[in-house]
Motif scaffolding. Structure first.
Motif, PDB file in Angstrom:
ATOM      1  N   THR A   4       0.839  -1.201   0.000  1.00  0.00           N
ATOM      2  CA  THR A   4       0.000   0.000   0.000  1.00  0.00           C
ATOM      3  C   THR A   4       0.868   1.243   0.000  1.00  0.00           C
ATOM      4  N   ARG A   5       1.932   1.229   0.802  1.00  0.00           N
ATOM      5  CA  ARG A   5       2.825   2.396   0.865  1.00  0.00           C
ATOM      6  C   ARG A   5       3.546   2.610  -0.464  1.00  0.00           C
ATOM      7  N   ILE A   6       3.886   1.527  -1.133  1.00  0.00           N
ATOM      8  CA  ILE A   6       4.504   1.639  -2.455  1.00  0.00           C
ATOM      9  C   ILE A   6       3.521   2.268  -3.444  1.00  0.00           C
ATOM     10  N   ALA A   7       2.261   1.857  -3.372  1.00  0.00           N
ATOM     11  CA  ALA A   7       1.234   2.437  -4.256  1.00  0.00           C
ATOM     12  C   ALA A   7       1.101   3.936  -4.004  1.00  0.00           C
ATOM     13  N   TYR A   8       1.121   4.342  -2.726  1.00  0.00           N
ATOM     14  CA  TYR A   8       1.069   5.770  -2.392  1.00  0.00           C
ATOM     15  C   TYR A   8       2.269   6.502  -2.996  1.00  0.00           C
ATOM     16  N   ALA A   9       3.444   5.890  -2.914  1.00  0.00           N
ATOM     17  CA  ALA A   9       4.657   6.533  -3.429  1.00  0.00           C
ATOM     18  C   ALA A   9       4.562   6.743  -4.938  1.00  0.00           C
ATOM     19  N   TYR A  10       4.064   5.739  -5.651  1.00  0.00           N
ATOM     20  CA  TYR A  10       3.878   5.885  -7.095  1.00  0.00           C
ATOM     21  C   TYR A  10       2.902   7.023  -7.404  1.00  0.00           C
ATOM     22  N   ASP A  11       1.789   7.067  -6.678  1.00  0.00           N
ATOM     23  CA  ASP A  11       0.768   8.088  -6.929  1.00  0.00           C
ATOM     24  C   ASP A  11       1.286   9.492  -6.616  1.00  0.00           C
ATOM     25  N   LEU A  12       2.047   9.621  -5.545  1.00  0.00           N
ATOM     26  CA  LEU A  12       2.598  10.930  -5.183  1.00  0.00           C
ATOM     27  C   LEU A  12       3.662  11.373  -6.179  1.00  0.00           C
ATOM     28  N   HIS A  13       4.372  10.413  -6.739  1.00  0.00           N
ATOM     29  CA  HIS A  13       5.356  10.720  -7.785  1.00  0.00           C
ATOM     30  C   HIS A  13       4.666  11.388  -8.977  1.00  0.00           C
ATOM     31  N   VAL A  14       3.508  10.849  -9.369  1.00  0.00           N
ATOM     32  CA  VAL A  14       2.735  11.432 -10.470  1.00  0.00           C
ATOM     33  C   VAL A  14       2.263  12.832 -10.095  1.00  0.00           C
ATOM     34  N   PHE A  15       1.774  12.985  -8.865  1.00  0.00           N
ATOM     35  CA  PHE A  15       1.225  14.265  -8.417  1.00  0.00           C
ATOM     36  C   PHE A  15       2.282  15.369  -8.415  1.00  0.00           C
ATOM     37  N   PHE A  16       3.446  15.088  -7.849  1.00  0.00           N
ATOM     38  CA  PHE A  16       4.465  16.136  -7.745  1.00  0.00           C
ATOM     39  C   PHE A  16       5.132  16.420  -9.094  1.00  0.00           C
ATOM     40  N   ASN A  17       5.170  15.453  -9.978  1.00  0.00           N
ATOM     41  CA  ASN A  17       5.642  15.725 -11.331  1.00  0.00           C
ATOM     42  C   ASN A  17       4.658  16.634 -12.057  1.00  0.00           C
ATOM     43  N   TYR A  18       3.365  16.420 -11.800  1.00  0.00           N
ATOM     44  CA  TYR A  18       2.342  17.283 -12.383  1.00  0.00           C
ATOM     45  C   TYR A  18       2.503  18.717 -11.871  1.00  0.00           C
ATOM     46  N   ILE A  19       2.725  18.872 -10.564  1.00  0.00           N
ATOM     47  CA  ILE A  19       2.918  20.206  -9.970  1.00  0.00           C
ATOM     48  C   ILE A  19       4.114  20.902 -10.598  1.00  0.00           C
ATOM     49  N   LYS A  20       5.211  20.184 -10.721  1.00  0.00           N
ATOM     50  CA  LYS A  20       6.430  20.783 -11.278  1.00  0.00           C
ATOM     51  C   LYS A  20       6.234  21.216 -12.731  1.00  0.00           C
ATOM     52  N   ASP A  21       5.522  20.408 -13.499  1.00  0.00           N
ATOM     53  CA  ASP A  21       5.344  20.699 -14.922  1.00  0.00           C
ATOM     54  C   ASP A  21       4.280  21.761 -15.193  1.00  0.00           C
ATOM     55  N   ASN A  22       3.342  21.957 -14.245  1.00  0.00           N
ATOM     56  CA  ASN A  22       2.202  22.841 -14.519  1.00  0.00           C
ATOM     57  C   ASN A  22       2.122  24.067 -13.633  1.00  0.00           C
ATOM     58  N   ASN A  23       2.964  24.168 -12.620  1.00  0.00           N
ATOM     59  CA  ASN A  23       2.961  25.341 -11.748  1.00  0.00           C
ATOM     60  C   ASN A  23       4.259  26.125 -11.963  1.00  0.00           C
ATOM     61  N   PRO A  24       4.166  27.347 -12.541  1.00  0.00           N
ATOM     62  CA  PRO A  24       5.373  28.131 -12.848  1.00  0.00           C
ATOM     63  C   PRO A  24       6.266  28.371 -11.633  1.00  0.00           C
ATOM     64  N   MET A  25       5.668  28.434 -10.434  1.00  0.00           N
ATOM     65  CA  MET A  25       6.449  28.693  -9.221  1.00  0.00           C
ATOM     66  C   MET A  25       7.491  27.597  -8.958  1.00  0.00           C
ATOM     67  N   TYR A  26       7.208  26.373  -9.427  1.00  0.00           N
ATOM     68  CA  TYR A  26       8.089  25.245  -9.107  1.00  0.00           C
ATOM     69  C   TYR A  26       8.782  24.672 -10.336  1.00  0.00           C
ATOM     70  N   LYS A  27       8.700  25.411 -11.449  1.00  0.00           N
ATOM     71  CA  LYS A  27       9.291  24.927 -12.684  1.00  0.00           C
ATOM     72  C   LYS A  27      10.788  24.674 -12.551  1.00  0.00           C
ATOM     73  N   ASP A  28      11.481  25.559 -11.841  1.00  0.00           N
ATOM     74  CA  ASP A  28      12.937  25.455 -11.698  1.00  0.00           C
ATOM     75  C   ASP A  28      13.352  24.873 -10.355  1.00  0.00           C
ATOM     76  N   VAL A  29      12.390  24.311  -9.616  1.00  0.00           N
ATOM     77  CA  VAL A  29      12.687  23.735  -8.298  1.00  0.00           C
ATOM     78  C   VAL A  29      12.743  22.213  -8.431  1.00  0.00           C
ATOM     79  N   GLU A  30      13.788  21.621  -7.878  1.00  0.00           N
ATOM     80  CA  GLU A  30      13.864  20.163  -7.876  1.00  0.00           C
ATOM     81  C   GLU A  30      12.735  19.593  -7.003  1.00  0.00           C
ATOM     82  N   ILE A  31      12.185  18.479  -7.419  1.00  0.00           N
ATOM     83  CA  ILE A  31      11.075  17.888  -6.665  1.00  0.00           C
ATOM     84  C   ILE A  31      11.476  17.638  -5.213  1.00  0.00           C
ATOM     85  N   ARG A  32      12.705  17.223  -4.987  1.00  0.00           N
ATOM     86  CA  ARG A  32      13.174  16.963  -3.617  1.00  0.00           C
ATOM     87  C   ARG A  32      13.105  18.210  -2.754  1.00  0.00           C
ATOM     88  N   ASP A  33      13.187  19.381  -3.391  1.00  0.00           N
ATOM     89  CA  ASP A  33      13.257  20.646  -2.647  1.00  0.00           C
ATOM     90  C   ASP A  33      11.904  21.340  -2.513  1.00  0.00           C
TER      91      ASP A  33
END
Length: 356
Positions: A44-73
């Motif tokens: 279940t925790r692995i499934a959450y990790a996969y889903d959150l990976h998709v979510f934060f990649n979406y944020i990085k690609d679609n929110n100008p504020m985080y375009k130049d920010v590494e996901i880890r940061d």
């Protein structure tokens, strides 16, 4: 290496995989996975990790504020900056997107799961007062159209097992392998059809878990708890025949305790069983498209038809919530209600009198 049982080793492998996945998520996410560990399974925790990976990649690609920010940061503050509208747009995005060089399509069930993951994620930080808002909690759950449960009829079960036993429709090359595996294959499919256990529970069986004296197998359910499932005479005979072969097989290192072995004398894995079911079901004329889970549905259907006890079916199948069982067998419930329409007579022979 320590001689661990299948389930303990699987949990260790899952933990290693989870660490790999979380290393690509924002640093603050690590506290979430630590917090939910006592109440969630490793898968279940692995499934959450996969889903959150998709979510934060979406944020990085679609929110100008985080375009130049590494996901880890990405900071935890971002969670309070996301609105319900942002979540709805994310759910729309999930229908089709490209990530890591691959195309991804989510159906209704996939979108619902990813929303559920976000809700669990947000709920954790909201309850611990790390954030002030909880937008996923007020986003409507997408409508889900329940698919019909596919199960085998009695004659289809018979034809499938006959094919496993005979191998008549196999190619010449397949028949050579079939001679070596048919007793095992028949035992495996008979066990799945005769007990309704999950494939993961089946491949996790050790020799000591099979109690021929009391006709029961000890399995570990989802969630980690152990239980005993009992089997009938047909399963008993098939398992006994295989056990007579298994006693003479020298298993590979690490698989000495495994009940079901592959051609390489290693413990069978889930994918191998899925391929095995697919192979035999493809040989039977006009058979429905079958997966191991549909064998489980077949058993549940037959048990319910014989007993009419939905709580017994839920218990034997290992459903934590009987409502899950009711959803799966709603069609049978409807048949039972329909059969009751003439069960109660209001006026004796009135209908017969009118037809004279």
């Amino acid at each position: 290496m320590a001689n661990r049982n299948y389930h303990d080793q699987l949990n260790i492998d899952n933990e290693v995989k989870l660490r790999e996945l979380t290393s690509a998520l924002p640093r603050f996410c690590s506290q979430f996975f630590i917090g939910i560990e006592p109440t969630s399974a490793s898968r279940t925790r692995i499934a959450y990790a996969y889903d959150l990976h998709v979510f934060f990649n979406y944020i990085k690609d679609n929110n100008p504020m985080y375009k130049d920010v590494e996901i880890r940061d990405i900071p935890i503050d971002i969670l309070d900056n996301i609105t319900p509208t942002d979540i709805e747009e994310y759910l729309q995005y999930l229908k089709y997107y490209e990530m890591d060089g691959k195309e991804h399509i989510n159906n209704e069930r996939g979108i619902m799961r990813k929303l559920a993951s976000l809700r669990t994620f947000y709920n954790y930080y909201f309850r611990s007062e790390k954030i002030k808002t909880n937008p996923p909690s007020i986003v409507r759950t997408p409508k889900y159209h329940q698919k019909e449960i596919i199960r085998l009829d009695i004659d289809e079960v018979s034809r499938l097992l006959d094919e496993v036993e005979s191998g008549d429709s196999l190619t010449k090359r397949q028949k050579a392998y079939h001679e070596k595996t048919k007793v095992r294959d028949l035992a495996l499919l008979t066990l799945l059809l005769g007990t309704g256990i999950r494939v993961s529970e089946c491949v996790g069986l050790d020799i000591k878990d099979v109690d021929f004296k009391n006709a029961g197998i000890k399995i570990r359910r989802k969630g980690g708890y152990e239980t005993v499932v009992y089997f009938g005479d047909e399963v008993y005979d098939a398992l006994t025949n295989y056990m007579n072969e298994r006693k003479n097989i020298i298993a590979s290192e690490g698989s000495e305790d495994a009940f079901f072995l592959s051609m390489q004398n290693k413990r069978l894995n889930v994918r191998s069983v899925e391929n095995l079911v697919k192979k035999y079901s493809s040989l039977v004329t006009s058979l429905k498209k079958i997966t191991p889970h549909k064998l489980r549905s077949t058993y549940g259907t037959n048990l319910y038809k014989e007993t009419g006890d939905i709580y017994l079916v839920a218990d034997v199948l290992g459903h934590k919530d009987v409502n899950t069982t009711k959803r799966h067998y709603a069609a049978i419930e409807d048949d039972r209600r329909r059969s009751a329409r003439n069960a109660v007579k209001l006026r004796e022979n009135l209908h017969d009198e009118k037809n004279k």
